[in-house]
Design a protein around this motif. Structure first.
Motif, PDB file in Angstrom:
ATOM      1  N   ARG A  88       0.812  -1.213   0.000  1.00  0.00           N
ATOM      2  CA  ARG A  88       0.000   0.000   0.000  1.00  0.00           C
ATOM      3  C   ARG A  88       0.847   1.265   0.000  1.00  0.00           C
ATOM      4  N   ARG A  89       2.107   1.121   0.417  1.00  0.00           N
ATOM      5  CA  ARG A  89       2.983   2.288   0.499  1.00  0.00           C
ATOM      6  C   ARG A  89       4.068   2.303  -0.575  1.00  0.00           C
ATOM      7  N   VAL A  90       4.544   1.122  -0.952  1.00  0.00           N
ATOM      8  CA  VAL A  90       5.612   1.018  -1.945  1.00  0.00           C
ATOM      9  C   VAL A  90       5.216  -0.016  -2.988  1.00  0.00           C
ATOM     10  N   ALA A  91       5.372   0.334  -4.246  1.00  0.00           N
ATOM     11  CA  ALA A  91       5.028  -0.588  -5.327  1.00  0.00           C
ATOM     12  C   ALA A  91       6.235  -0.801  -6.229  1.00  0.00           C
ATOM     13  N   LEU A  92       6.485  -2.030  -6.583  1.00  0.00           N
ATOM     14  CA  LEU A  92       7.535  -2.353  -7.541  1.00  0.00           C
ATOM     15  C   LEU A  92       6.919  -2.230  -8.937  1.00  0.00           C
ATOM     16  N   VAL A  93       7.284  -1.183  -9.644  1.00  0.00           N
ATOM     17  CA  VAL A  93       6.695  -0.968 -10.966  1.00  0.00           C
ATOM     18  C   VAL A  93       7.584  -1.499 -12.079  1.00  0.00           C
TER      19      VAL A  93
END
Length: 301
Positions: free
Chosen positions: A91-96
């Motif tokens: 919810r806070r960090v996404a691996l894009v």
């Protein structure tokens, strides 16, 4: 200073000829920069990838060639890092996605070597993306950059989702030496004026020092001569740089001072456009030698 003697300020330079500008000045050829931008966009379209122009140093989670930052894709820590980013706090960090900068291309001697590095980098990036997906880690984006690799892209780069070179908009002496561009593709010049003649030393004094040029290039073993080339005058070389002044002398023979009167203007092609541009508060954008716009770069990080 009386108002009648004050130089023009700001937009008052619009419409002026380059020869009228205060020096040292950073001049950008608008048509050349536009062609460079369009050509890179066409390369990306031909590969079927997006172009994301690299404006400044790009900080990412996973990066190639650990001489810079990040981890190698073949190290166990790479997969662990990607999994941790993707799963620990979604919810806070996404691996894009993952990113590789082909920094090794700057050590190459010509286009074939550059393309070999780009091919190996694209393949390694693709293998790592496959490994992530097999491990259940979503990785929608795969990106790589460096102006040398993107200026002569290889088919393997078409398996990526985007390219993001940065220097290509201006190009410079370094890119010329690497084969990334032709002389007519370099859009940036540092304009400087002759301040003095020194017959005893066989040298010219100009008003461009390292504060207007940067010292990038002298690490190539050429000293100040590696920092810039004098456009249209291959017989001259830069042999000295202080903060605000430079010294030019002939490569060989006696200098013909009559060809370079005090007050005359010369144009320097810098070794590294990015470093040189960072030295200037304004870029004088011109069309065929007449100023058509003033670009003010963003300062800070």
């Amino acid at each position: 200073m009386p108002p009648s003697l004050r130089p023009p300020q700001g937009s008052a330079w619009l419409g002026r000829r380059l020869e009228e500008l205060p020096t040292p000045a950073l001049a950008v050829a608008e048509g050349t920069a536009r062609r460079n931008a369009e050509r890179m966009l066409q390369r990306c379209r031909a590969l079927g990838v997006r172009l994301r122009p690299h404006v400044k140093t790009h900080k990412t989670l996973v990066r190639m060639f650990d001489r810079l930052v990040g981890v190698r894709p073949t190290e166990p820590g790479a997969l662990e890092l990607a999994r941790a980013v993707a799963q620990s706090a979604p919810r806070r960090v996404a691996l894009v996605g993952v990113y590789a900068h082909c920094g090794d291309t700057y050590q190459c001697a010509g286009v074939p070597e550059v393309q070999a590095v780009a091919r190996a980098t694209a393949a390694a990036l693709g293998r790592f993306v496959d490994m992530l997906r097999q491990a259940g880690v979503p990785c929608p984006e795969a990106s790589m950059g460096s102006t040398p690799s993107c200026s002569h892209p290889v088919p393997e780069m078409g398996a990526l989702t985007e390219l993001h070179p940065g220097n290509y908009l201006f190009y410079d002496l370094q890119q010329l030496q690497l084969g990334s561009c032709a002389p007519q593709d370099v859009a940036l010049r540092v304009l400087t004026r002759v301040l003095g003649h020194y017959p005893r030393r066989n040298q010219l004094l100009v008003d461009c020092g390292w504060a207007a040029l940067s010292l990038h290039g002298q690490q190539q073993g050429q000293g100040p001569a590696g920092c810039a080339a004098v456009e249209g005058h291959p017989e001259l070389r830069l042999v000295g740089l202080t903060q605000e002044h430079g010294l030019l002398e002939p490569v060989s023979g006696a200098l013909d001072f009559d060809r370079f009167p005090v007050g005359s203007m010369l144009a320097l092609i810098p070794f590294h456009a990015c470093a040189t541009a960072a030295m200037h508060p304004v870029y004088y954008v011109h069309d065929e030698g007449r100023v058509v716009a003033l670009w003010h770069p963003v300062r800070g990080w």
